[in-house]
Design an enzyme around this catalytic site. Structure first.
Site, PDB file in Angstrom:
ATOM      1  N   CYS A 241       0.778  -1.415  -0.198  1.00  0.00           N
ATOM      2  CA  CYS A 241      -0.233  -0.274   0.377  1.00  0.00           C
ATOM      3  C   CYS A 241       0.974   1.456   0.277  1.00  0.00           C
ATOM      4  O   CYS A 241      -0.004   2.209  -0.280  1.00  0.00           O
ATOM      5  CB  CYS A 241      -1.155   0.257   0.921  1.00  0.00           C
ATOM      6  SG  CYS A 241      -2.174  -0.963   1.437  1.00  0.00           S
TER       7      CYS A 241
ATOM      8  N   ASN B  14     -10.329  -0.274   0.034  1.00  0.00           N
ATOM      9  CA  ASN B  14      -8.431   0.048   0.178  1.00  0.00           C
ATOM     10  C   ASN B  14      -8.061  -0.442  -1.510  1.00  0.00           C
ATOM     11  O   ASN B  14      -8.568  -2.055  -2.274  1.00  0.00           O
ATOM     12  CB  ASN B  14      -7.857  -0.972   0.913  1.00  0.00           C
ATOM     13  CG  ASN B  14      -6.488  -1.133   1.063  1.00  0.00           C
ATOM     14  OD1 ASN B  14      -5.741  -0.397  -0.011  1.00  0.00           O
ATOM     15  ND2 ASN B  14      -5.975  -1.782   2.269  1.00  0.00           N
TER      16      ASN B  14
ATOM     17  N   HIS C 245      -3.369   7.127   2.754  1.00  0.00           N
ATOM     18  CA  HIS C 245      -3.757   5.857   2.169  1.00  0.00           C
ATOM     19  C   HIS C 245      -5.414   5.728   2.773  1.00  0.00           C
ATOM     20  O   HIS C 245      -5.859   6.082   3.797  1.00  0.00           O
ATOM     21  CB  HIS C 245      -2.995   4.880   2.538  1.00  0.00           C
ATOM     22  CG  HIS C 245      -3.076   3.264   2.105  1.00  0.00           C
ATOM     23  ND1 HIS C 245      -3.839   3.180   0.677  1.00  0.00           N
ATOM     24  CD2 HIS C 245      -3.041   2.634   3.034  1.00  0.00           C
ATOM     25  CE1 HIS C 245      -3.497   1.533   0.901  1.00  0.00           C
ATOM     26  NE2 HIS C 245      -3.964   1.607   2.130  1.00  0.00           N
TER      27      HIS C 245
HETATM   28  N1  ACO Z   1     -18.646  -8.880   9.010  1.00  0.00           N
HETATM   29  C1  ACO Z   1     -18.557  -9.087   9.781  1.00  0.00           C
HETATM   30  N2  ACO Z   1     -18.360  -9.651  11.142  1.00  0.00           N
HETATM   31  C2  ACO Z   1     -16.783  -9.512  10.645  1.00  0.00           C
HETATM   32  C3  ACO Z   1     -16.147  -9.517   9.391  1.00  0.00           C
HETATM   33  C4  ACO Z   1     -17.372  -9.190   8.865  1.00  0.00           C
HETATM   34  N3  ACO Z   1     -16.882  -8.967   7.421  1.00  0.00           N
HETATM   35  N4  ACO Z   1     -14.186  -9.589   9.819  1.00  0.00           N
HETATM   36  C5  ACO Z   1     -14.695 -10.432  10.866  1.00  0.00           C
HETATM   37  N5  ACO Z   1     -15.596  -9.983  11.499  1.00  0.00           N
HETATM   38  C6  ACO Z   1     -15.864 -10.043  12.831  1.00  0.00           C
HETATM   39  C7  ACO Z   1     -14.420 -10.811  13.141  1.00  0.00           C
HETATM   40  O1  ACO Z   1     -14.980 -12.078  13.538  1.00  0.00           O
HETATM   41  C8  ACO Z   1     -14.983 -10.779  15.081  1.00  0.00           C
HETATM   42  O2  ACO Z   1     -15.510 -11.713  15.313  1.00  0.00           O
HETATM   43  P1  ACO Z   1     -15.618 -12.206  17.076  1.00  0.00           P
HETATM   44  O3  ACO Z   1     -15.213 -11.140  18.005  1.00  0.00           O
HETATM   45  O4  ACO Z   1     -16.398 -13.345  16.910  1.00  0.00           O
HETATM   46  O5  ACO Z   1     -13.905 -13.410  16.920  1.00  0.00           O
HETATM   47  C9  ACO Z   1     -15.343  -9.517  15.267  1.00  0.00           C
HETATM   48  O6  ACO Z   1     -16.192  -9.091  13.590  1.00  0.00           O
HETATM   49  C10 ACO Z   1     -13.862  -8.181  14.915  1.00  0.00           C
HETATM   50  O7  ACO Z   1     -12.666  -8.509  14.771  1.00  0.00           O
HETATM   51  P2  ACO Z   1     -11.899  -7.316  14.240  1.00  0.00           P
HETATM   52  O8  ACO Z   1     -10.653  -7.547  12.956  1.00  0.00           O
HETATM   53  O9  ACO Z   1     -11.601  -7.231  15.635  1.00  0.00           O
HETATM   54  O10 ACO Z   1     -12.427  -6.337  14.024  1.00  0.00           O
HETATM   55  P3  ACO Z   1     -12.129  -4.823  13.823  1.00  0.00           P
HETATM   56  O11 ACO Z   1     -12.209  -3.949  14.037  1.00  0.00           O
HETATM   57  O12 ACO Z   1     -10.376  -4.556  13.651  1.00  0.00           O
HETATM   58  O13 ACO Z   1     -12.066  -4.525  11.901  1.00  0.00           O
HETATM   59  C11 ACO Z   1     -10.442  -4.091  10.286  1.00  0.00           C
HETATM   60  C12 ACO Z   1     -11.494  -5.421  11.090  1.00  0.00           C
HETATM   61  C13 ACO Z   1     -11.481  -3.115   9.572  1.00  0.00           C
HETATM   62  C14 ACO Z   1      -9.835  -5.177   9.513  1.00  0.00           C
HETATM   63  C15 ACO Z   1      -9.530  -3.076  11.081  1.00  0.00           C
HETATM   64  O14 ACO Z   1      -8.696  -4.023  11.810  1.00  0.00           O
HETATM   65  C16 ACO Z   1      -8.645  -2.555   9.439  1.00  0.00           C
HETATM   66  O15 ACO Z   1      -9.106  -1.483   8.837  1.00  0.00           O
HETATM   67  N6  ACO Z   1      -7.090  -2.957   9.999  1.00  0.00           N
HETATM   68  C17 ACO Z   1      -6.200  -2.124   9.249  1.00  0.00           C
HETATM   69  C18 ACO Z   1      -6.480  -2.466   8.253  1.00  0.00           C
HETATM   70  C19 ACO Z   1      -4.990  -1.864   7.246  1.00  0.00           C
HETATM   71  O16 ACO Z   1      -4.342  -0.891   7.222  1.00  0.00           O
HETATM   72  N7  ACO Z   1      -3.920  -2.598   6.335  1.00  0.00           N
HETATM   73  C20 ACO Z   1      -2.803  -2.196   6.624  1.00  0.00           C
HETATM   74  C21 ACO Z   1      -3.016  -1.862   4.356  1.00  0.00           C
HETATM   75  S1  ACO Z   1      -3.350  -3.469   3.778  1.00  0.00           S
HETATM   76  C22 ACO Z   1      -2.594  -3.647   2.792  1.00  0.00           C
HETATM   77  O17 ACO Z   1      -0.815  -3.415   3.257  1.00  0.00           O
HETATM   78  C23 ACO Z   1      -2.240  -5.040   1.674  1.00  0.00           C
END
Ligand code: ACO
Length: 328
Positions: free
Chosen positions: A116, A285, A255
């Site tokens: 990214c 993204n 980003h």
């Molecule tokens: N729909 C419903 N529930 C979901 C989904 C979904 N699509 N995806 C995950 N969940 C559930 C999980 O299973 C979890 O359930 P549990 O509590 O029963 O275990 C719950 O939701 C919470 O999951 P988290 O992963 O803790 O959710 P979070 O609030 O952290 O959000 C997200 C996830 C959106 C991915 C966030 O963490 C994020 O944006 N992270 C950063 C991503 C990023 O910046 N990446 C870098 C760039 S990408 C690259 O370089 C290729």
């Protein structure tokens, strides 16, 4: 002639036609529009058509950037293309774009891979090429078909990504305080397990939609915390290196991974969200394409004006991250 800076003389972008909404994803996966919007800010993303490759998206973005710059592709000295999703292992997607642009001059062209953060890395390389006198006019592209790097059965990752491309043309300028004022790049390989693909040529594991093997995997929550920390730090480093106060930044062009990460960076800058270019809601993204896509949107709709000071930043797999301070 003393070359002082690399100035952006044109931007362009391209999004594939097909829109994939949260509602459509909720029809296929155990997820909801509400969960995706509140956790990420995303409402829809674009998906490349079958037979539409990263080089096709890149070509259209490049043509638009060249058109805005009012220069011909034949006058380019260098093509840099940031991507994690190249058309083929080789030749480089940048070389395919060179051919598709009809460039007959045997200029250098290659891909760079910093996930990214790739476009910011590309800007930094272009800036160095121009400042050193090695090139006068450089095309930098960020282009991705991330929809082909995710497992569409994995609700925790596939909902996040989209396809697209953005590009800028940079040119040597003698005007001080114009163009790229500084870039800062970082990488830290110790976090690989938080965000990586499971497949690749050397590992001998190919991407296989049937078994789900080889695709992107992410421990989102932990990546989130590292991203917020790294981006807050890089904002401070960039301002200090340029002797600037945060109030002097006109636009944050971040980003587009997650609205909550963007809000935390804006807060660090004391900025209201009106001064942040946001596309994550409509693009998701798009990895290396996200910053130039956002930049081009705000240039074309007139928000970014000549003389404005822009802070571009990105964080991604590796981890890799970086910033570019630009006087448009
Ligand atoms: N729909 C419903 N529930 C979901 C989904 C979904 N699509 N995806 C995950 N969940 C559930 C999980 O299973 C979890 O359930 P549990 O509590 O029963 O275990 C719950 O939701 C919470 O999951 P988290 O992963 O803790 O959710 P979070 O609030 O952290 O959000 C997200 C996830 C959106 C991915 C966030 O963490 C994020 O944006 N992270 C950063 C991503 C990023 O910046 N990446 C870098 C760039 S990408 C690259 O370089 C290729």
């Amino acid at each position: 002639m003393s070359i002082l800076a690399a100035r952006m003389i044109g931007s362009g972008s391209y999004l594939p036609e097909q829109i994939l909404s949260n509602a459509e994803l909720a029809g296929r996966l155990d997820t909801t529009d509400e969960w995706i919007r509140t956790r990420t800010g995303i409402t829809e993303r674009r998906i490349a058509a079958p037979g539409e490759y990263t080089s096709d998206l890149a070509l259209k973005a490049a043509q638009r950037a060249l058109q805005m710059a009012d220069v011909s592709a034949e006058t380019l000295d260098f093509i840099l293309l940031a991507t994690t999703t190249p058309d083929l292992v080789f030749p480089a997607t940048a070389v395919r774009v060179q051919r598709k642009l009809g460039v007959k001059r045997q200029i250098p062209a290659f891909d760079l891979q910093a996930v990214c953060a790739g476009f910011i890395y590309g800007l930094s390389m272009a800036d160095s090429l121009i400042r050193s006198g090695a090139a006068r006019r450089v095309l930098v592209i960020g282009a991705e078909t991330m929809s082909r790097a995710v497992d569409w059965q994995d609700r925790s990752t596939c909902i996040l990504f989209g396809d697209g491309a953005g590009a800028v043309v940079l040119e040597a300028t003698e005007e001080p305080q114009r163009g790229i004022l500084s870039t800062h790049l970082y990488a830290d390989g110790q976090y690989e397990d938080l965000l990586r693909t499971q497949g690749g040529i050397s590992h001998g594991i190919l991407l296989d939609p049937a078994s789900g093997s080889g695709f992107l995997q992410m421990r989102g929550n932990e990546v989130f915390k590292q991203a917020v920390k790294a981006l807050e730090e890089i904002v401070d480093v960039t301002l200090a290196a340029n002797g600037l106060d945060k109030s002097q930044i006109d636009w944050l062009v971040p980003h587009q991974a997650n609205i909550r990460i963007i809000q935390s960076t804006a807060k660090r800058l004391g900025m209201t969200m009106e001064r942040v270019v946001m596309t994550v809601d409509r693009h998701g993204n798009t990895s290396a394409a996200s910053v130039p896509l956002a930049l081009d949107e705000a240039v074309r709709d007139g928000r970014i004006q000549p003389g404005h000071l822009l802070l571009l930043e990105a964080f991604g797999g590796g981890f890799t991250w970086g910033s570019a301070l630009v006087r448009w």
